[in-house]
Design a protein around this motif. Structure first.
Motif, PDB file in Angstrom:
ATOM      1  N   CYS A  40      54.329 -52.230  11.991  1.00 42.34           N
ATOM      2  CA  CYS A  40      54.040 -53.248  11.726  1.00 42.34           C
ATOM      3  C   CYS A  40      55.109 -53.298  10.495  1.00 42.34           C
ATOM      4  O   CYS A  40      54.586 -52.745   9.347  1.00 42.34           O
ATOM      5  CB  CYS A  40      52.720 -53.802  11.346  1.00 42.34           C
ATOM      6  N   ASN A  77      52.225 -61.094  13.042  1.00 44.35           N
ATOM      7  CA  ASN A  77      50.884 -61.000  12.197  1.00 44.35           C
ATOM      8  C   ASN A  77      51.027 -62.159  11.397  1.00 44.35           C
ATOM      9  O   ASN A  77      52.046 -62.327  10.620  1.00 44.35           O
ATOM     10  CB  ASN A  77      50.741 -59.964  11.639  1.00 44.35           C
ATOM     11  N   MET A 125      42.830 -56.340  -6.422  1.00 49.07           N
ATOM     12  CA  MET A 125      43.921 -55.893  -7.002  1.00 49.07           C
ATOM     13  C   MET A 125      44.294 -56.326  -8.441  1.00 49.07           C
ATOM     14  O   MET A 125      44.085 -57.404  -8.725  1.00 49.07           O
ATOM     15  CB  MET A 125      45.071 -56.107  -6.285  1.00 49.07           C
ATOM     16  N   SER A 171      40.783 -53.259   9.022  1.00 50.80           N
ATOM     17  CA  SER A 171      42.182 -53.006   8.280  1.00 50.80           C
ATOM     18  C   SER A 171      42.110 -52.545   6.784  1.00 50.80           C
ATOM     19  O   SER A 171      41.749 -51.527   6.679  1.00 50.80           O
ATOM     20  CB  SER A 171      42.793 -54.666   8.544  1.00 50.80           C
TER      21      SER A 171
HETATM   22  C1  DTB Z   1      46.705 -57.313   7.864  1.00 50.98           C
HETATM   23  O1  DTB Z   1      45.947 -58.157   8.189  1.00 50.98           O
HETATM   24  N1  DTB Z   1      46.531 -56.523   6.980  1.00 50.98           N
HETATM   25  C2  DTB Z   1      47.642 -55.585   6.667  1.00 50.98           C
HETATM   26  C3  DTB Z   1      48.759 -56.154   7.834  1.00 50.98           C
HETATM   27  N2  DTB Z   1      47.824 -57.141   8.415  1.00 50.98           N
HETATM   28  C4  DTB Z   1      50.023 -56.860   7.305  1.00 50.98           C
HETATM   29  C5  DTB Z   1      48.054 -55.854   5.086  1.00 50.98           C
HETATM   30  C6  DTB Z   1      46.981 -55.293   4.250  1.00 50.98           C
HETATM   31  C7  DTB Z   1      47.645 -55.483   2.897  1.00 50.98           C
HETATM   32  C8  DTB Z   1      46.576 -54.949   1.992  1.00 50.98           C
HETATM   33  C9  DTB Z   1      47.071 -55.193   0.502  1.00 50.98           C
HETATM   34  C10 DTB Z   1      48.178 -54.331   0.118  1.00 50.98           C
HETATM   35  O2  DTB Z   1      48.656 -53.245   0.759  1.00 50.98           O
HETATM   36  O3  DTB Z   1      48.971 -54.861  -0.891  1.00 50.98           O
END
Ligand code: DTB
Ligand code: SAM
Ligand code: SF4
Length: 321
Positions: free
Chosen positions: A97, A153, A229, A264
């Motif tokens: 992804c 997504n 964050m 996730s």
């Molecule tokens: C989703 O629902 N979660 C993933 C993906 N789709 C793209 C992204 C999570 C991101 C978490 C915060 C980051 O890495 O900045």
């Protein structure tokens, strides 16, 4: 304001509020009926365009509105993306992804053309190819599908009511329009949300109610736990209660039996036992690899050990499709 409760919502709430062990026993049975048991899909994420985003999503370290540790970077070169995709495949991922910190994409735009070019090559590797690029219309959706994207997504993230507390630069309606364009194009839809942003359990179930109204049903439902964050308005949110997470996973499994339910963001905070409960309740996919888009994820070694301890196998590509 008192909102009338729809039959769909009432049904979800009844499922969610069942005694905990009844709930997970039922959702596990639904899972076993629809999916080969003990399989988990491994999906690798890559941020192909990091940071500098115009939007103000309160949870996101990539918004240019907040002072976070994420620096804006240009779109990655194709070779580097292909290398990462190949590595993901070698590590056992069957889905790749690619995410971009954009409000959206437009046909003819140079950067969108570059993404199409990247997708054409990544799609030759035999992986499920997912992208998350923000808003689009049917023109861009069709181009992505033709280039070889298998899933798009686009998360709704929370209920329509709570969404405006989290984002002001676009609306829930905008998200729904993009989702309609994705569905029209024939790409499968990956759409889920985040818990732990200060929303109520009802907000989470309202999101699920909206997901259940889609035709076709979403192929994939990511359930993210907020990663608070530093620098974002949600930096100080407390972590979600693990039993609330398990209840939501179980309810999602029962409401959308054929969807991949993806455990996730936020696994770094979950114990092995908590993750085992999530898999038992019906989660059948995780993001795999040390990094999500910008945030930390459990290491590959740690995840391999966990899968082995729980006798879970990596799911082949396009299972259940
Ligand atoms: C989703 O629902 N979660 C993933 C993906 N789709 C793209 C992204 C999570 C991101 C978490 C915060 C980051 O890495 O900045
Ligand atoms: N810009 C595109 C968009 O907004 O659709 C694609 C990338 S965006 C980072 C993809 C998803 O990552 C968001 O919808 C959200 O669900 C999730 N996400 C982002 N930051 C997160 C965080 N701090 N914790 C949990 N999930 C997060
Ligand atoms: Fe931009 Fe997506 Fe982050 Fe919102 S979630 S700020 S649209 S990258």
């Amino acid at each position: 304001m008192v909102r009338s409760v729809s039959p769909g919502f009432a049904r979800l709430k009844a499922i969610y509020d069942a005694p905990f062990f009844d709930l997970i026993a039922r959702s596990h049975a639904v899972h076993a009926e629809h999916w080969p048991e003990n399989e988990v899909q491994l999906c690798t994420l890559l941020s192909i365009k990091t940071g500098g985003c115009s939007e103000d999503c309160a949870y996101c370290a990539q918004s240019s509105r907040y002072q976070t540790s994420v620096k804006a970077e240009p779109l990655m070169q194709k070779d580097a993306v292909l290398e990462a995709a190949q590595r993901a495949k070698e590590n056992g991922s069957t889905r790749f992804c690619m995410g971009a910190a954009w409000k959206g994409v437009r046909a003819g735009d140079r950067r969108f053309e570059q993404v199409l070019d990247i997708v054409r090559d990544v799609s030759k590797l035999g992986l499920e190819v997912c992208v998350t690029l923000g808003q689009l219309s049917s023109v861009e959706a069709k181009q992505l599908a033709e280039a070889g994207v298998t899933a798009y997504n686009h998360n709704l993230d929370t209920s329509p009511e709570f969404y405006r507390e989290i984002v002001s630069t676009h609306t829930y309606e905008d998200r729904l329009k993009t989702i309609a364009a994705v569905q029209e194009s024939g790409m499968s839809l990956c759409c889920g949300g985040i818990i732990g942003m200060g929303e109520s359990v009802d907000d989470r179930l309202r999101l699920l109610e909206v997901l259940c109204s889609f035709d076709p049903a979403p192929e994939s439902v990511p359930i993210n736990c907020l990663m608070a964050m530093p620098g974002t308005p949600l930096a100080d949110q407390p972590p979600v209660d693990v039993f609330e997470l398990v209840r939501l996973i179980a309810t999602t499994r029962m409401a959308l039996p054929r969807a991949k339910v993806r455990l996730s963001a936020g696994r770094t905070r979950l114990s092995r036992e908590a993750q085992a409960l999530c898999f038992f309740a019906g989660a059948n996919s995780v993001f795999y690899g040390d990094k999500l888009l910008t945030a930390e994820n459990p290491g590959v070694d740690e995840d391999q050990a966990l899968l082995e301890e729980l006798n879970l196998r990596a799911q082949p590509a396009f299972a259940g499709a």
